[in-house]
Enzyme design. Sequence first.
Site, PDB file in Angstrom:
ATOM      1  N   LYS A 223      -9.303  -3.106  -1.489  1.00  0.00           N
ATOM      2  CA  LYS A 223      -9.446  -2.459  -2.793  1.00  0.00           C
ATOM      3  C   LYS A 223     -10.470  -3.173  -3.676  1.00  0.00           C
ATOM      4  O   LYS A 223     -10.822  -4.323  -3.441  1.00  0.00           O
ATOM      5  CB  LYS A 223      -8.070  -2.305  -3.447  1.00  0.00           C
ATOM      6  N   ARG A 263       0.097  -2.192   3.917  1.00  0.00           N
ATOM      7  CA  ARG A 263      -0.725  -1.092   4.440  1.00  0.00           C
ATOM      8  C   ARG A 263      -2.161  -1.589   4.495  1.00  0.00           C
ATOM      9  O   ARG A 263      -2.744  -1.869   3.447  1.00  0.00           O
ATOM     10  CB  ARG A 263      -0.576   0.112   3.495  1.00  0.00           C
TER      11      ARG A 263
HETATM   12  N1  PMM Z   1      -3.653   3.283  -1.167  1.00  0.00           N
HETATM   13  C1  PMM Z   1      -4.507   4.217  -0.724  1.00  0.00           C
HETATM   14  C2  PMM Z   1      -4.033   5.356  -0.048  1.00  0.00           C
HETATM   15  N2  PMM Z   1      -2.718   5.512   0.213  1.00  0.00           N
HETATM   16  N3  PMM Z   1      -0.515   4.708   0.051  1.00  0.00           N
HETATM   17  C3  PMM Z   1       0.353   3.799  -0.386  1.00  0.00           C
HETATM   18  N4  PMM Z   1       1.673   3.959  -0.155  1.00  0.00           N
HETATM   19  N5  PMM Z   1      -0.051   2.689  -1.078  1.00  0.00           N
HETATM   20  C4  PMM Z   1      -1.355   2.465  -1.361  1.00  0.00           C
HETATM   21  O1  PMM Z   1      -1.656   1.443  -2.015  1.00  0.00           O
HETATM   22  C5  PMM Z   1      -2.311   3.426  -0.922  1.00  0.00           C
HETATM   23  C6  PMM Z   1      -1.840   4.559  -0.213  1.00  0.00           C
HETATM   24  C7  PMM Z   1      -5.979   4.064  -1.008  1.00  0.00           C
HETATM   25  O2  PMM Z   1      -6.643   3.378  -0.008  1.00  0.00           O
HETATM   26  P1  PMM Z   1      -7.507   4.097   1.151  1.00  0.00           P
HETATM   27  O3  PMM Z   1      -8.144   5.320   0.545  1.00  0.00           O
HETATM   28  O4  PMM Z   1      -8.517   3.153   1.618  1.00  0.00           O
HETATM   29  O5  PMM Z   1      -6.605   4.439   2.265  1.00  0.00           O
END
Ligand code: PMM
Length: 291
Positions: A223, A263
């Site tokens: 992030k 994650r």
């Molecule tokens: N962050 C992203 C997408 N999905 N889901 C959960 N539960 N927690 C998160 O912090 C989260 C998520 C954004 O990151 P990405 O677009 O790189 O996957």
Amino acid sequence: MQEVLGLPAVVRDPGRCLVVGVVNVTPDSFSDGGRWLRPEAAVAHGKALLADGADLLDIGGESTRPGAGRVDVAEELRRVVPVVTALAAEGAVISVDTMRAEVAEAALDAGATVVNDVSGGLADPAMPGLVARRGSPFVVMHWRGHSDAMDSRAVYRDVVAEVRVELLGRLDVLVDAGIDPRQIILDPGLGFAKTPEHNWRLLAELDVLADLGRPLLVGASRKRFLGSLLAGPDGVPVPPHRRDDATAATTALAAASGAWAVRVHSVAASADAVRVVAATVAARRRPEESL
Ligand code: PMM
């Protein structure tokens, strides 16, 4: 560790923080947009994450990067369902990253186990009913609105206290909607309506959220706040693919604070980190066995 109802035995109680590998089937995610848009590429990537030690795979077809607009539901289904089907056939435990009940249901039918909704059931009024009916584990993230508006909502007097209260509020509403609280996993939503300072504060006080009585999932991977931290003298944030070592450090911190899962986009270092933390915690609990 608290029980999560509806999880298969392989991930029910590994005695350590779980590692969720991210498969973004999107053209525009900030971290890896476009790399896994073709289903074959996404499936191959999912298999590589499993080989690196992912306990679950989180498959999503809609980018939630700041400023992003919505993808239409037909396109989201087209991206997600074939990849879920193929990776479920490989035996992967799958979570579907979606704010739409229709996509969640199609993914569950295709073999997904967990519904990961970054809006915590707020974006689609049909989501809580679906999750209640299907009895699926449900990741409820702290959320203050869609990506095109979230930066303006990053206003808190005390971010930890407010995220805590807002997550507890969601828990109440979702339980009233018929979801068994043992299905619910909470997530502070790092980067979603949060400034870098808010993210650091939440990471520093994750134990406050880990104490809410439900398992905690933490998504710090790649992030922006990590990119800014690592910026060189020119102040330019390092690009997402150069944030993986810092991500592994956040994994260790989250696991040490009692997180149920992290994650992450790059799995290997986090899979090692959660084992280091588990071994350290286990050693701490058996002082009579140390020299
Ligand atoms: N962050 C992203 C997408 N999905 N889901 C959960 N539960 N927690 C998160 O912090 C989260 C998520 C954004 O990151 P990405 O677009 O790189 O996957």
